[in-house]
Motif scaffolding. Structure first.
Motif: not given
Length: 495
Positions: A485-486, A408-410, A376-378, A347-348
Motif C-alpha cells: 500500500y505504501e 456497527l461493522t467497521m 483493517g484500515n479504511p 500499518e505494519g
C-alpha cells in the motif's frame, strides 16, 4: 488359568477394537445458519434430520472466528493461542503439535478428507498430507453455480470408503468449500429462495441488496447440506450409520461484515449437531458450552485412545451417554475465544488482538489495541471483511451520511465491550460503560484473564506480540500488505 485370562483379555480387546466408532466430521466453510436452529430461510433437511436423530448444541463455539486458526484449533484440541504459528491466518503449520487425525491414524484408523482441510496455509515442508488427512478430491461434478466448487464431496467419500480395509474404522473430514465467497450474484433468488423469508440482522440495512446477498449465501449452505445427505445415505447403505459419530459444524460465521473474523455471537456461536445412533437415542437439545477444541478429545475418547495432556479441550462423550436435554454438566457454562492476526491491511501488518468470554447471559470482549481498526484500515479497503454487495452497500450509505451500519461493522471499538446475549443476540447495545453492569464486567474480565493465564496465552505473558512475528505465507502479501500500500501511495505522489 493364566492362559484363559490372557485369551479372554485378547478377545475383549479384539472385540472392542472392531467396535470402535467411525468418525465423520462435516465442516462447512463460513456458516452461521441452519434450518433446525430457527433459520427457516435456509433449507437444510439433512442437518434437520441429524438434529432429530441426535443432539442439537445450543452453545457450540469456535476458538477463533477465521478459517485457518479455527481449523487448527479443531485438529489440535487446543485454544488457538496454543497452536503456535497456526494461531494466525495464512500460516505455516507447526511441525511438532499432536493432532487427533494423526493419533487416530497411528491407532489403525483410515483417515482422509475431501474439499477443504486445514487452511489456508502451508504444510508441505513439514507434512506429507494436509493435517486433516490424505486428500480424496479426484471426482468432480457440476455444481448449481459457477462460483461453487465442482468437487463431488459425496462421491469422493464413497471412494475413500472403498479404499479402507475390511473392519477398519475410519475418520473422514468432509470439508465443504461452501458457503465461502465468491457467490454467483442473484443465484439464491433465481433458484426460488424468497427474499421476504430472510431475517436480516439489526446491524445491516434491511433492503433488497442485503436480502439477495443473504439468499446467495443460503443457496451455498443448501449445497453443503445436500452432500451431507448423500454421505449419510451411503453410511446407511453400507450399514455403518449408527456406528458412526457424525458432527456437523462450521469453522466460523458467515462471510459478511461484523460476522466473519469478529467476536460477536453470530461468528463464534455456530450451529452444531452430533449423532451417534449406537449410543444416543436422539432428539436432545443440549445447553452445555462446548467448543471446536473439544472435538478431537471427544473423538479420541470414543475410540478408546488416551487424550494427550497438551490438549486443553475436554471430551463431551458424557453428553452422548446421558441421552437427555438441558445441561448435562452444569460446569460447562462458559467458553473463552479470541483472535490475533487474520489478514493484512494495517500499518505494519499488525493484527487485531482480542479475547472474549461468553457465558449463558453475557459476552464480554477485551480489545487489546482499540486504536486499530478491527476489520483493517479504511485506506486498504477493510481487508478483514470479504468483498460483497452488503459491504459495498454499508460503505455507500456511510458516504451518504448514514453511518449507523458502518459504526456497527467497521469503526474502531472501545477497549471493553459487554453484551446481554439473552436480550440482545445481535450484540447491538454495548453495556460496558453502564455503571449497573460494572461488577459483572469486572467479574468476567477476572474470569477471562485467569483462564488465559492458566492456558499460557502469550497475549497475557512476556511476549504478547509474538502473533505478529509469525510468517504470513499467503500469495496476497505482494498486493495487500502495508508495504505494498505504501509503495502504491508513493508512486501516486510521485507523478
Amino acid at each position: 488359568m493364566y492362559k484363559f485370562i490372557l485369551i479372554t483379555a485378547l478377545f475383549i480387546f479384539s472385540s472392542s477394537a472392531k467396535e470402535r466408532p467411525n468418525i465423520l466430521f462435516a465442516i462447512a466453510d463460513d456458516m452461521s445458519h441452519a434450518g433446525c436452529f430457527g433459520d427457516t430461510w435456509v433449507k437444510t433437511p439433512n442437518l434437520d434430520r441429524l438434529a432429530k436423530e441426535g443432539i442439537l448444541f445450543e452453545n457450540a463455539f469456535v476458538s477463533n472466528p477465521k478459517c485457518g486458526p479455527s481449523r487448527a484449533s479443531t485438529l489440535g484440541g487446543r485454544h488457538f493461542w496454543q497452536m503456535q504459528e497456526a494461531a494466525i491466518h495464512w500460516s505455516q503449520w507447526p511441525a511438532k503439535i499432536k493432532i487427533y487425525t494423526d493419533i487416530l491414524a497411528e491407532n489403525g484408523y483410515h483417515v482422509g478428507y475431501t474439499g477443504k482441510g486445514w487452511g489456508p496455509g502451508r504444510y508441505n515442508n513439514v507434512r506429507e498430507h494436509n493435517p486433516a488427512g490424505q486428500a480424496w478430491d479426484k471426482i468432480t461434478s457440476q455444481s448449481p453455480t459457477k462460483a461453487m466448487s465442482n468437487t463431488d464431496y459425496a462421491a469422493n467419500f464413497k471412494d475413500f470408503i472403498k479404499a479402507k480395509k475390511d473392519g477398519q474404522p475410519f475418520c473422514f473430514w468432509y470439508g465443504a468449500k461452501e458457503p465461502h465467497r465468491k457467490y454467483t450474484k442473484n443465484s439464491g433468488i433465481e433458484s426460488g429462495l424468497k427474499p421476504e423469508s430472510v431475517k436480516v440482522p439489526k446491524y445491516y440495512p434491511d433492503n433488497a441488496i442485503v436480502r439477495n446477498d443473504l439468499l446467495d449465501y443460503a443457496l451455498e449452505i443448501n449445497w453443503y447440506d445436500h452432500h451431507l445427505g448423500l454421505i449419510v445415505q451411503h453410511l446407511e447403505e453400507i450399514g455403518e450409520l449408527d456406528n458412526t459419530i457424525i458432527v456437523a459444524f462450521s469453522d466460523n460465521g458467515a462471510p459478511f461484515p461484523r460476522i466473519k473474523g469478529q467476536l460477536y455471537d453470530d461468528d463464534i456461536n455456530l450451529p452444531m449437531i452430533a449423532r451417534w445412533g449406537k449410543i444416543h437415542k436422539g432428539g436432545a437439545v443440549v445447553k452445555d458450552f462446548v467448543s471446536n477444541i473439544d472435538l478431537g478429545p471427544t473423538f479420541l475418547d470414543a475410540a478408546g485412545i488416551a487424550i494427550p495432556a497438551e490438549m486443553s479441550g475436554k471430551s463431551f462423550l458424557d453428553i452422548f451417554h446421558a441421552n437427555k436435554s438441558g445441561y448435562i454438566n452444569p460446569e460447562r457454562n462458559f467458553v473463552c475465544v479470541g483472535r490475533e492476526n487474520h489478514d493484512l491491511g494495517r500499518e505494519g501488518d499488525k493484527g487485531y488482538p482480542v479475547r472474549a468470554i461468553r457465558t449463558e447471559k453475557f459476552l464480554y470482549i477485551r480489545n487489546f489495541a482499540p486504536d486499530r481498526y478491527p476489520s483493517g484500515n479504511p485506506e486498504t479497503g477493510y481487508t478483514n471483511i470479504d468483498s460483497s454487495p452488503t459491504k459495498d452497500n454499508i460503505l455507500a450509505l456511510n458516504e451518504q451520511g448514514n453511518d449507523k451500519y458502518y459504526n456497527l461493522t467497521m469503526a474502531k471499538r472501545s477497549q471493553e465491550e459487554l453484551y446481554r446475549i439473552d436480550q440482545d443476540s445481535d450484540c447491538i447495545k454495548d453495556l460496558a460503560k453502564n455503571p449497573e453492569y460494572a461488577a459483572i464486567k469486572e467479574k468476567l474480565w477476572k474470569q477471562l484473564s485467569e483462564q488465559l493465564k492458566a492456558t499460557h496465552d502469550p497475549r497475557m505473558g512476556s511476549n504478547p506480540d509474538i502473533f505478529d512475528e509469525y510468517e504470513y505465507v499467503g500469495k496476497s502479501k505482494a498486493s495487500h500488505s502495508w508495504e505494498a500500500y505504501e509503495n502504491k501511495r508513493f508512486k501516486k505522489q510521485s507523478y
